[in-house]
Design an enzyme around this catalytic site. Sequence first.
Site, short mmCIF file in Angstrom:
data_model
loop_
_atom_site.label_atom_id
_atom_site.label_comp_id
_atom_site.label_asym_id
_atom_site.label_seq_id
_atom_site.Cartn_x
_atom_site.Cartn_y
_atom_site.Cartn_z
N CYS A 10 -13.03 4.35 -1.59
CA CYS A 10 -12.67 4.86 -2.92
C CYS A 10 -13.93 5.18 -3.68
O CYS A 10 -14.63 4.29 -4.10
CB CYS A 10 -11.92 3.87 -3.78
SG CYS A 10 -11.34 2.38 -3.06
N HIS A 51 -4.23 6.23 -10.19
CA HIS A 51 -4.66 5.35 -11.28
C HIS A 51 -3.84 5.51 -12.55
O HIS A 51 -4.07 4.84 -13.52
CB HIS A 51 -6.14 5.56 -11.57
CG HIS A 51 -6.99 5.19 -10.40
ND1 HIS A 51 -7.33 6.09 -9.43
CD2 HIS A 51 -7.49 3.99 -10.01
CE1 HIS A 51 -8.05 5.48 -8.50
NE2 HIS A 51 -8.16 4.21 -8.82
N CYS A 106 -5.42 6.15 -3.19
CA CYS A 106 -5.81 4.76 -2.94
C CYS A 106 -4.52 3.95 -2.77
O CYS A 106 -3.42 4.51 -2.76
CB CYS A 106 -6.67 4.25 -4.11
SG CYS A 106 -7.53 2.70 -3.76
N LYS A 153 -19.07 0.94 -13.74
CA LYS A 153 -19.88 -0.19 -13.26
C LYS A 153 -21.21 -0.29 -13.99
O LYS A 153 -21.88 0.71 -14.21
CB LYS A 153 -20.18 -0.03 -11.78
CG LYS A 153 -18.96 -0.16 -10.97
CD LYS A 153 -19.17 -1.02 -9.76
CE LYS A 153 -17.80 -1.34 -9.21
NZ LYS A 153 -17.63 -2.68 -8.75
#
Length: 768
Positions: A652, A703, A735, A113
Amino acid sequence: MAVISSNLGYPRLGEHREWKHLLEHYWQHKLTDAEFHVAAKKLRLANLKKERDLGVDLIPVADNSDYDHVLDTLAAFGAVPTRFGHFDHALNLSEYYAIARGTKTAVAAEMTKWFNINYHYIVPEFDDINFKLLDNRWLRYYQEAKDALNIDGKPVILGPVSFLKLGKRHGAYLDDAAVAELLPQLLPLYQQVFQELAAAGAQWIQLDEPTLVKTTDSAELVPYRTALHRLHDAVPGLKIELQTYFDSLDLYDEIINFPVQAIGLDLIHDHGENLAHLRQSGFPTDKILAAGLIDGHNIWASDLTQKFQLVQELQQLVTSDRLWLQPANSLLHVPITTANETKADPVLLGGLAFADQKLQELAVLTQAANQGVAAVQGAFDRNQANLTALNASTHRNNAAVRAAEAALPTQTFERQAPFATRIKLQHDRLQLPLLPTTTIGSFPQSPTVRTKRAAWRKGKLADKDYQAFLKAETKRWIDLQTDLGLDVLVHGEFERTDMVEYFGQKLTGFYATQNGWVQSYGSRGVRPPVIFGDVAYTKPITVAESVYAQSLTDKPVKGMLTAPLTIINWSFVRDDISKAQVQNQIALALRQEVQNLEKAGIKIIQVDEPALREGLPLKQRHWQAYLDEAVYSFKITTTGVANDTQIHTHMCYSNFGDIIDTIKALDADVISIETSRSHGEIISAFEQTGYDQEIGLGVYDIHSPRVPTVAEIEANIQRALRVIDPRQFWINPDCGLKTRQEPETLAALKNMVAARNAIQAQLSTATH
Ligand code: GLN
Ligand code: ZN
């Protein structure tokens, strides 16, 4: 000399996502490199021309990118991770995209991010790097704008200190010592960029140092000051706009005396602090104040009358010839134009401002500053009329919602009994085995699911057929979960493309944009919902899906909701009332949904709060207020149920230690947390603080398509059980499984259940 307007960066995606399609066509080998370059140039020039037509005086150049601006910076300075090769020439497109997207032999660079917003940048890896200027892209784009459009642009460059601080070495973000070590190697290259720009005739350069907003201690300013002195001394002819954004400058008094000619301050996301500094300490008379007074991160029209008062105050503070009016941050983070929102209620439309409308606002304010309001009276009047109409509209004046909100202070939001009492009742009712297994909610959204949804949206698939398809998919997955031997089942979330959008569609006060795309990473765009009115509950949202799934099995099926803060963090939120107020409106609506699920016989309800950690304010002093609001709205949502209804939540992220007290304060009965990539850290947080409620630490990483072995999962569980009592522990993936394929999902869950069974058996022999 007069006030001028300046921009910091323009959105990349294209009004009709032309840029996205260009990238994707290129990746699909539908275009040659040469064709790509021609098309990309056309888009760049069209954007620049548009900015000029909209009245921007100082237009940014080189703010464009073929993927991401941090990737551009590392490619230009030869900081390419060595697994992609060693370069002494400018990267070609396939070499550039290899870093972002990976190759058969080299995994893609990490993405993370960009500060606290939903844009993701490529994380530089400064291992074994010999910096080298491979490509002065800033010069290329400066020259291009000048040659093609006669625009004397302001090249935008990520500053050397922020560039280093946003990157990692040996897997960890650079500390001050590492920055001090690498900076001297990088600075000569920045100098060369500056020199070449000055030689080409550039007047200004915008040097972005966004990490400055995180500095709190004078010692941290040393590398910034050093870099600026070196650059200024080497190229005194090129004027530097030192640009900061996303928060205030705690070290304002020192930073304003840096050797630069203009300083860009964010006057929107600064909690009022930058303006307070300006008022208190003034501003150097030899510098330009680049005032960021239009929100580059939200999509509401400014109140021009109010903004103009601020402009007038700034004209007094620094004089007109030393004032630039700007967005507070790059417009990269807002959609391009409201012109394509053809289906929006006109009352809403009048209150919206995307990038182009924001540039128009700047032009109007600049004109007002130079010529007086009379010159733009029409624009001011329209703006007032629009805002008044929106604020007075029924959307923003729902009496029932306002009454419920007003009553909040008279209520307390606590479960009826404390956790210790509740959990016993829940155990009696649910009769789950030791180490119960479950999943986080979503199952793979297969191409069929996506095709059916698209057909239904276009009206090509009848509603009843779409509903029948969703039911069949849920039934298929209830059977699969039963065969796998999972203990707590889910309906699979096949009806949701997105966990926020879905709730927005079912509550009042939300608008789904037609074209409000913003770049999330690379060619990926998201279209955040717009929360523009009072949020009210008008009909059940998820009850039918949960009840249907529960009717198919004797095992408990979890209800599945998105919590208020996550809805807020992933939406554009109205700014006429506080975020906390909007959050509480959502919470009051979801409270009814939770109660309706309970009434319909659902015994476990999960309320997901995945965005809690990522939305934390940049400065720690603002954390507590943010977290308190999160806890409050979560409790409004979840406390209206009986003691034996079990509330779950899911988050998460990995930096668990930061907010463990908040997690406890949520008072959820069970929490699941994404952890498999940072197991050790989380477990040590438990050792230090202890935890009473039940918890599922993700036992494998979802992932990646890789199927974890039974032994690996067992090892993860064993590690957790060293600090957590097995009677508290749940077994689940990290997740949701939405983005995975079905075969790998089934294989992984099979191994997860096998690992649980093995450990269950060991525990029971141990106690006999
Ligand atoms: N229930 C959601 C899912 O399984 C949670 C997603 C998330 O945490 N981001 O997809
Ligand atoms: Zn998650």
